[in-house]
Motif scaffolding. Structure first.
Motif, PDB file in Angstrom:
ATOM      1  N   PHE A 168       0.994  -1.176  -0.075  1.00 27.73           N
ATOM      2  CA  PHE A 168      -0.027  -0.172  -0.120  1.00 27.73           C
ATOM      3  C   PHE A 168       1.008   1.145   0.115  1.00 27.73           C
TER       4      PHE A 168
ATOM      5  N   MET B 243      -4.282   3.154  -4.643  1.00 23.18           N
ATOM      6  CA  MET B 243      -5.127   2.164  -3.934  1.00 23.18           C
ATOM      7  C   MET B 243      -6.456   2.788  -3.451  1.00 23.18           C
ATOM      8  N   ILE B 244      -6.089   3.844  -2.650  1.00 22.37           N
ATOM      9  CA  ILE B 244      -7.330   4.575  -2.433  1.00 22.37           C
ATOM     10  C   ILE B 244      -8.387   4.831  -3.292  1.00 22.37           C
TER      11      ILE B 244
ATOM     12  N   VAL C 212     -10.200   1.804  -4.501  1.00 21.90           N
ATOM     13  CA  VAL C 212     -11.286   1.150  -3.617  1.00 21.90           C
ATOM     14  C   VAL C 212     -12.488   2.092  -3.452  1.00 21.90           C
TER      15      VAL C 212
ATOM     16  N   THR D 205     -16.338   1.348  -4.116  1.00 17.26           N
ATOM     17  CA  THR D 205     -17.181   1.625  -3.046  1.00 17.26           C
ATOM     18  C   THR D 205     -18.300   2.701  -3.369  1.00 17.26           C
TER      19      THR D 205
ATOM     20  N   PHE E 175      -7.983  -4.485 -10.093  1.00 18.69           N
ATOM     21  CA  PHE E 175      -7.110  -4.122  -8.852  1.00 18.69           C
ATOM     22  C   PHE E 175      -6.210  -5.138  -8.494  1.00 18.69           C
TER      23      PHE E 175
ATOM     24  N   PRO F 247      -8.346  -0.506   1.808  1.00 15.85           N
ATOM     25  CA  PRO F 247      -7.424  -0.698   0.747  1.00 15.85           C
ATOM     26  C   PRO F 247      -6.316  -1.760   1.300  1.00 15.85           C
TER      27      PRO F 247
ATOM     28  N   GLN G 242      -8.083  -5.091   1.532  1.00 15.38           N
ATOM     29  CA  GLN G 242      -8.267  -5.816   0.110  1.00 15.38           C
ATOM     30  C   GLN G 242      -7.003  -6.223  -0.255  1.00 15.38           C
ATOM     31  N   ILE G 243      -5.991  -5.637  -0.003  1.00 14.75           N
ATOM     32  CA  ILE G 243      -4.503  -6.145  -0.634  1.00 14.75           C
ATOM     33  C   ILE G 243      -4.220  -7.462   0.083  1.00 14.75           C
TER      34      ILE G 243
END
Length: 240
Positions: A30, A37-38, A41, A45, A72, A212, A215-216
């Motif tokens: 991240f 990444m933000i 995600v 969302t 992603f 994030p 999720q990673i």
């Protein structure tokens, strides 16, 4: 035997504490591209929130979700390779024609699998409003929710990175990976809940980073379960 076939058949059983390494490695990845990444995600969302306004929008989201998810995940792999990533990578899989049929079939299967969940949820809501929740209904809902999660948890990653096109094989592999590693996934879930509480304490601001990273980390669990990147320092058992 062909090497690709060997990789597709191997499902790794990892120790429970492996979940800790997923989070630490996810944080390092991240930090390489936090804004990207933000943004990815956040986009997913927002799509999820918009889809709540109309059933048709919800169906459309289910159809495009495998492509966006694969994009992603593709970005995470590039980060592991110390390569640069950008927001547009999230949409790159739409142009990869060989995955379209598989992803659409996965989306259709996901829609069908969620029908019982929706019906059970409506029944639970009615019982809650009537203050007469039946334990059996709640048990069925939890069991169905768990089964659907396990069937589709790694479906997109299996189809994309293992190049598996058979729907039954994809869902079976995802279910098997979750079942064999229920301990590690349970610990990961507990840590996710703990981080979620931290997000609440910070009035939601921490979620910008927490979601994030989670999720990673979840994708890293796929890499571990399917032995895409073997770590000799971590004890594990390889099974078929």
């Amino acid at each position: 035997m062909d090497q690709k076939v060997q990789v597709k058949l191997i499902i790794r059983r990892v120790p429970m504490q492996a979940a800790l390494s997923w989070l630490s490695k996810a944080w390092e990845l991240f930090r390489q591209a936090p804004s990207t990444m933000i943004a990815m995600v956040a986009f997913m969302t927002v799509l999820g929130l918009v889809a709540q306004f109309h059933p048709v929008l919800g169906v459309l989201l289910v159809l495009v979700n495998p492509f966006l998810t694969a994009g992603f995940y593709k970005s995470i792999v590039l980060l592991q390779q110390q390569k640069e990533v950008n927001f547009q990578l999230m949409f790159s899989v739409f142009s990869e024609a060989r995955y379209r049929r598989t992803f659409i079939r996965l989306a259709g299967a996901n829609l069908l699998a969620n029908i019982p969940l929706i019906l059970l949820m409506d029944q639970l809501m009615e019982q809650t409003q009537a203050k007469a929740v039946e334990p059996l209904t709640a048990l069925f809902f939890v069991a169905a929710l768990s089964l659907v999660f396990m069937l589709f948890a790694y479906a997109v990653a299996i189809a994309y990175f293992l190049n598996e096109q058979r729907l039954q094989a994809i869902l079976t592999a995802s279910l098997t990976a979750c079942w064999r590693n229920v301990g590690a996934l349970t610990l990961f879930g507990m840590m996710a809940v703990a981080l979620g509480l931290l997000g609440i304490v910070t009035f939601g601001f921490a979620f910008i980073v927490i979601v994030p990273v989670l999720q990673i980390a979840f994708f890293l669990s796929f890499s571990a379960f399917f032995a895409l990147q073997l770590d000799d320092s971590a004890p594990a058992v390889l099974e078929v």
